[in-house]
Design an enzyme around this catalytic site. Structure first.
Site, mmCIF file in Angstrom:
data_model
loop_
_atom_site.group_PDB
_atom_site.id
_atom_site.type_symbol
_atom_site.label_atom_id
_atom_site.label_comp_id
_atom_site.label_asym_id
_atom_site.label_seq_id
_atom_site.Cartn_x
_atom_site.Cartn_y
_atom_site.Cartn_z
ATOM 1 N N LYS A 1 0.747 -1.410 0.415
ATOM 2 C CA LYS A 1 -0.291 -0.272 -0.075
ATOM 3 C C LYS A 1 0.617 1.278 0.053
ATOM 4 O O LYS A 1 1.661 1.505 0.239
ATOM 5 C CB LYS A 1 -0.763 -0.020 1.108
ATOM 6 C CG LYS A 1 -0.035 0.173 2.502
ATOM 7 C CD LYS A 1 -1.013 -0.311 3.720
ATOM 8 C CE LYS A 1 -0.016 -0.206 4.927
ATOM 9 N NZ LYS A 1 -1.408 -0.860 6.010
ATOM 10 N N TYR B 1 16.101 29.757 10.284
ATOM 11 C CA TYR B 1 14.839 30.343 10.558
ATOM 12 C C TYR B 1 14.731 30.453 11.553
ATOM 13 O O TYR B 1 14.913 29.248 12.729
ATOM 14 C CB TYR B 1 13.908 29.796 9.395
ATOM 15 C CG TYR B 1 14.020 30.359 8.339
ATOM 16 C CD1 TYR B 1 13.338 31.262 7.497
ATOM 17 C CD2 TYR B 1 13.666 29.020 6.797
ATOM 18 C CE1 TYR B 1 13.560 31.463 6.015
ATOM 19 C CE2 TYR B 1 13.891 28.940 5.575
ATOM 20 C CZ TYR B 1 13.248 30.361 5.590
ATOM 21 O OH TYR B 1 13.379 30.463 3.928
#
Ligand SMILES: *Cc1c(COP(=O)(O)O)cnc(C)c1O
Length: 373
Positions: A35, A256
């Site tokens: 999957k 950041y």
């Protein structure tokens, strides 16, 4: 030159890990769980390596159709079953086996016109409380299904909530056996964790195991056991290179939000890999990365396209040096290096499954036939 970030898919690791699953459950058949585009590895890429499996288990009819187009003629199991009545036509056309976990799905089958009866896996909810009939309701669902001319064989399936942890599976195994003891049909119980930890018990092993993450070389019960403990090999390596370095003075900050402040003068490297590639943005300072095969910590916030690492432990690293985000690293002084995806995931408060599934489509992928990267 393309951006130097790539994921390597190691086909021989996939083959090896499938073999490991077979060793854990010698007389059981294997549903290789593919999957989520084979847990981020790519359905087509893993197909070649896993085609000695007994069947493939997945969720989407579209993925099942791709397998049929690749010429897979063996069993395919839809783990969540069909989502609407019309899906049954696809099951007939593509010869898909499907899980039945609620009454409406039985109603749809009863109204379905098909030449070839379907093979179904009736699911018991033994405590996971996600999909399935409660033990007391199981027998009547089984009887209803078995009586339908549209149904060939009814197999029995359940799923464990704690195969990887201390609560264990005994309570679920007991419920499953108590309420299925006199029902005919093949049994399937084990995901990767149960395959590795519990499949030595024939009552748990059943007729079909359903390994997923172990095929891709991550450990389902890390950090209790790592992939090496289970004899699994990483099927995915994410690697890049340093594209810049910076010499920081004590007190300088990185990236950041200035999350990291240099405690002393130090050299850092900038890696071409960020959260837009699937690397977790919430990786804290200290999350490990290999530079030239040596483990170093991330410093500062991961940004969209880059992340930064402390180069104090690898003074000879420079622009172009190889960086391993997870998987197999370079061979250093004759020794292969590696960074388990589970170790990175643990630092980031998640599991290897999530990291491999999140690999972004923009990452170039190279399929490796042999073990060496
Ligand atoms: C995903 C899934 C598996 C495989 O789980 P792993 O932990 O990756 O081995 C097995 N069975 C079902 C029903 C699943 O949804």
């Amino acid at each position: 030159m393309p951006r130097p970030l790539e994921a390597l898919i190691h086909l021989d690791s996939l083959r090896h890990n499938l073999q490991r699953a077979r060793e854990c459950a010698p007389d059981a058949r294997v549903w290789s769980v593919v999957k989520a585009n084979a847990y981020g590895h790519g359905l087509r890429r893993v197909y070649e390596a896993l085609r000695s499996t007994d069947g493939f288990a997945l969720l989407d009819i579209a993925e099942a159709q791709r397998l049929r187009e690749m010429d897979w003629r063996g069993p395919i199991l839809l783990l969540e079953g069909v989502f609407e009545a019309r899906d049954l036509e696809w099951c007939s056309r593509l010869n898909l086996w499907h899980v039945v976990h609620r009454n409406e799905q039985i109603d749809w089958i009863a109204q379905h016109k098909t030449e070839w009866p379907h093979r179904v896996f009736l699911k018991m909810n033994t405590g996971m409380n996600r999909l399935g009939f409660r033990p007391e309701a199981f027998r009547s669902a089984w009887a209803r299904l078995s009586a339908l001319s549209q149904v060939d064989e009814v197999s029995l399936i359940t799923h464990f909530s704690d195969a990887d942890s201390p609560r264990g599976i005994a309570h679920q195994v007991a419920a499953f056996h108590e309420f299925t003891a006199d029902l005919s049909g093949e049994r399937s119980l084990c995901n990767s964790a149960a395959t590795l930890r519990h499949a030595h018990d024939p009552l748990v092993r059943g007729d079909w195991i359903r390994p997923g993450v172990m095929l891709y070389g991550a450990s389902p019960d890390y950090p209790e056991h790592d992939a090496g403990h289970w004899g699994l090999q990483a099927a995915m390596t994410l690697r890049s290179r340093l594209i810049a370095t910076q010499n920081l003075r004590a007190g300088d900050t990185v990236g950041y939000g200035s999350r990291f402040t240099a405690p002393r003068d130090m050299r850092i490297g900038v890696v071409a890999c960020g959260y837009a590639d699937g690397y977790p943005r919430h990786a804290p300072d200290g999350t490990p990365v290999l530079v030239n095969g040596i483990k170093v910590p991330i410093v500062g916030r991961v940004s969209m396209d880059m992340l930064e690492v402390d180069l104090s432990l690898v003074p000879d690293a420079d622009i172009g040096s190889e960086v391993t985000l997870w998987g197999k690293g370079p061979t250093v002084a004759g020794h292969p290096t590696r960074l388990p995806i589970d170790e990175v995931a643990l630092h980031c408060g998640t599991i290897g499954y999530e990291l491999m599934c999140a690999l972004s489509p923009r990452v170039a992928i190279e399929v490796m036939e042999s073990a060496s990267a």
